[in-house]
Design a protein around this motif. Sequence first.
Motif, PDB file in Angstrom:
ATOM      1  N   HIS A   6     -34.300  45.773  37.807  1.00  0.00           N
ATOM      2  CA  HIS A   6     -35.206  45.620  36.762  1.00  0.00           C
ATOM      3  C   HIS A   6     -34.394  45.179  35.530  1.00  0.00           C
ATOM      4  O   HIS A   6     -33.743  45.731  34.795  1.00  0.00           O
ATOM      5  CB  HIS A   6     -36.005  46.917  36.378  1.00  0.00           C
ATOM      6  N   CYS A   8     -34.060  42.848  32.012  1.00  0.00           N
ATOM      7  CA  CYS A   8     -34.764  42.518  30.682  1.00  0.00           C
ATOM      8  C   CYS A   8     -34.314  40.833  30.449  1.00  0.00           C
ATOM      9  O   CYS A   8     -33.379  40.548  31.195  1.00  0.00           O
ATOM     10  CB  CYS A   8     -33.894  43.446  29.674  1.00  0.00           C
ATOM     11  N   SER A  13     -29.763  44.937  32.934  1.00  0.00           N
ATOM     12  CA  SER A  13     -30.660  45.522  34.187  1.00  0.00           C
ATOM     13  C   SER A  13     -30.729  47.137  34.283  1.00  0.00           C
ATOM     14  O   SER A  13     -29.670  47.592  33.730  1.00  0.00           O
ATOM     15  CB  SER A  13     -29.663  45.191  35.419  1.00  0.00           C
ATOM     16  N   THR A  16     -34.755  51.731  37.022  1.00  0.00           N
ATOM     17  CA  THR A  16     -35.884  52.147  37.294  1.00  0.00           C
ATOM     18  C   THR A  16     -36.921  51.233  36.208  1.00  0.00           C
ATOM     19  O   THR A  16     -36.396  50.771  34.911  1.00  0.00           O
ATOM     20  CB  THR A  16     -36.494  53.482  37.059  1.00  0.00           C
ATOM     21  N   PRO A  17     -38.184  51.154  36.482  1.00  0.00           N
ATOM     22  CA  PRO A  17     -39.257  50.302  35.447  1.00  0.00           C
ATOM     23  C   PRO A  17     -39.245  51.266  34.099  1.00  0.00           C
ATOM     24  O   PRO A  17     -39.139  50.625  33.032  1.00  0.00           O
ATOM     25  CB  PRO A  17     -40.216  50.352  36.131  1.00  0.00           C
ATOM     26  N   LEU A  20     -36.278  50.300  31.888  1.00  0.00           N
ATOM     27  CA  LEU A  20     -36.322  49.040  31.353  1.00  0.00           C
ATOM     28  C   LEU A  20     -37.351  49.243  30.311  1.00  0.00           C
ATOM     29  O   LEU A  20     -37.110  48.540  29.208  1.00  0.00           O
ATOM     30  CB  LEU A  20     -36.858  47.976  32.481  1.00  0.00           C
TER      31      LEU A  20
END
Length: 84
Positions: A6, A8, A13, A16-17, A20
């Motif tokens: 994930h 940005c 990185s 997990t969402p 982020l």
Amino acid sequence: MQEKPHKCECGRSFPTPADLRAHGYSHIGNWPLRCPVCNRGFCKLGALHHHMKSHGNNNTLAIKNRNFILLYLLSIILIIPSGY
């Protein structure tokens, strides 16, 4: 090494969402949780709890713990997706 799929826009990185999304607050400065003592912002309840120990006032945290959890859950539900 843990995979971090994930990404940005800034290049960092995360695994997990949720991580982020939490990082995204550093870009927009709209923290969903605030310290009741110094008003410092946090996006994770655990980080706020850890910070509260620096004030040495565990009684305040115990009394307000339920409210923090409720506010945190509401903030997750009500956050409008911003791409982070």
